[in-house]
Write a protein that holds these residues in place. Structure first.
Motif, short mmCIF file in Angstrom:
data_model
loop_
_atom_site.label_atom_id
_atom_site.label_comp_id
_atom_site.label_asym_id
_atom_site.label_seq_id
_atom_site.Cartn_x
_atom_site.Cartn_y
_atom_site.Cartn_z
N UNK A 59 0.85 -1.19 0.00
CA UNK A 59 0.00 0.00 0.00
C UNK A 59 0.88 1.24 0.00
N UNK A 60 0.67 2.11 -0.99
CA UNK A 60 1.46 3.35 -1.06
C UNK A 60 0.52 4.55 -0.94
N UNK A 61 0.85 5.40 0.02
CA UNK A 61 0.03 6.59 0.29
C UNK A 61 0.64 7.77 -0.44
N UNK A 62 -0.19 8.52 -1.16
CA UNK A 62 0.33 9.72 -1.82
C UNK A 62 0.63 10.77 -0.76
N UNK A 63 1.85 11.32 -0.81
CA UNK A 63 2.27 12.30 0.19
C UNK A 63 2.46 13.69 -0.36
N UNK A 64 2.01 13.94 -1.60
CA UNK A 64 2.21 15.25 -2.21
C UNK A 64 1.17 16.24 -1.69
N UNK A 65 1.42 17.54 -1.92
CA UNK A 65 0.67 18.61 -1.26
C UNK A 65 -0.85 18.48 -1.34
N UNK A 66 -1.48 18.28 -2.53
CA UNK A 66 -2.94 18.20 -2.55
C UNK A 66 -3.49 17.10 -1.65
N UNK A 67 -2.86 15.92 -1.68
CA UNK A 67 -3.32 14.83 -0.81
C UNK A 67 -3.05 15.15 0.65
N UNK A 68 -1.90 15.78 0.92
CA UNK A 68 -1.59 16.13 2.30
C UNK A 68 -2.61 17.11 2.86
N UNK A 69 -3.00 18.10 2.04
CA UNK A 69 -3.99 19.07 2.47
C UNK A 69 -5.35 18.42 2.72
N UNK A 70 -5.60 17.32 2.04
CA UNK A 70 -6.88 16.62 2.17
C UNK A 70 -6.82 15.45 3.16
N UNK A 71 -5.71 15.34 3.91
CA UNK A 71 -5.68 14.37 4.99
C UNK A 71 -4.90 13.11 4.78
N UNK A 72 -3.90 13.11 3.86
CA UNK A 72 -3.16 11.88 3.60
C UNK A 72 -2.35 11.42 4.81
N UNK A 73 -1.90 12.37 5.62
CA UNK A 73 -1.14 11.98 6.82
C UNK A 73 -2.03 11.20 7.79
N UNK A 74 -3.29 11.59 7.88
CA UNK A 74 -4.23 10.84 8.73
C UNK A 74 -4.49 9.47 8.15
#
Length: 255
Positions: free
Chosen positions: A127-142
């Protein structure tokens, strides 16, 4: 004056050399970019393409001129990775170098450049989580924190049953449906390999996706938003519902 210029140039060269040495052991995505022998990944652990995959190797190389076989390194690495359960051993890269007739370093430098190639073991479902800015702003870290907690692993660590691993990847082009993950499924080897996007995720939904894979199911990929179709707006279109009117001066002679 000439001595000062010469000393300054020497200092620049020394600095560049130091920087190059530092880059040789830089860390990308928490993985050191250098090989260290392990019990299951060392020059004594053999790797050979299966007879079926050797036919695929021949088919891949048939697309390139005979004196440019090295152009097939990327698809050959992908094939080796699928056969090897999702990762590239040192000898799988050496075998590709032998096939295309280049020094092994030419294969290593490709495998270490592209994040889609894994040089350490991954889970059956990687499983690979996108860590780029748009995804980060939409909660990818969570999303990532939820995955790691649910599976009981750290990033790039494999679960004890060997089924799952979680990594990070940069932009995968679904910014409009952020946050998203991709799941590389190695459960059926080369023939059944899949690489699917899951978009518009919530922490609750990403756990449901993982549990579906754990049960051997194939959860529906794409947007996970119940009111969206692909990348269209939730609930349907609210604008551009008909044929747009042309600008008043489309006919320049009438203006």
């Amino acid at each position: 004056m000439l001595r000062q210029v010469a000393n300054r140039g020497l200092a620049v060269l020394r600095g560049a050399a130091a920087s190059q040495r530092a880059c040789a052991t830089r860390v990308v995505s928490d993985r050191p970019q250098q090989h260290r022998n392990t019990s299951d990944n060392n020059p004594d652990v053999p790797f050979e393409f299966t007879s079926a995959n050797m036919e695929k190797v021949k088919e891949i190389l048939s697309h390139y001129p005979k004196n440019y076989k090295q152009s097939g390194i990327i698809p050959l690495l992908d094939l080796a990775q699928q056969q090897n359960g999702g990762w590239l051993s040192i000898n799988s890269m050496n075998k590709i170098a032998e096939i295309v007739g280049v020094a092994p370093i030419r294969v290593y430098e490709v495998a270490t450049f592209y994040s889609m190639f894994n040089r350490q073991k991954v889970g059956t479902y990687h499983v690979m989580v996108c860590g780029t800015t748009p995804c980060m702003l939409r909660g990818s870290r969570t999303i990532e924190a939820t995955l790691l907690k649910h599976l009981g692993v750290e990033r790039n660590e494999v679960t004890k049953d060997g089924k799952f691993s979680v990594g990070e990847m940069e932009c995968m082009g679904c910014c409009v449906n952020a946050p998203m993950i991709v799941v590389a499924d190695y459960s059926n080897g080369v023939e059944g390999y899949s690489y699917n996007y899951f978009e518009d995720l919530t922490p609750e939904r990403v756990v449901e996706v993982i549990e579906a894979y754990r049960k051997g199911e194939k959860p529906p990929h794409g947007t996970q938003h119940p009111e969206r179709l692909n990348c269209g707006p939730a609930g349907g279109l609210t604008t551009l519902l008909g044929e747009p009117k042309p600008p008043p001066c489309r006919d320049l002679a009438a203006c």
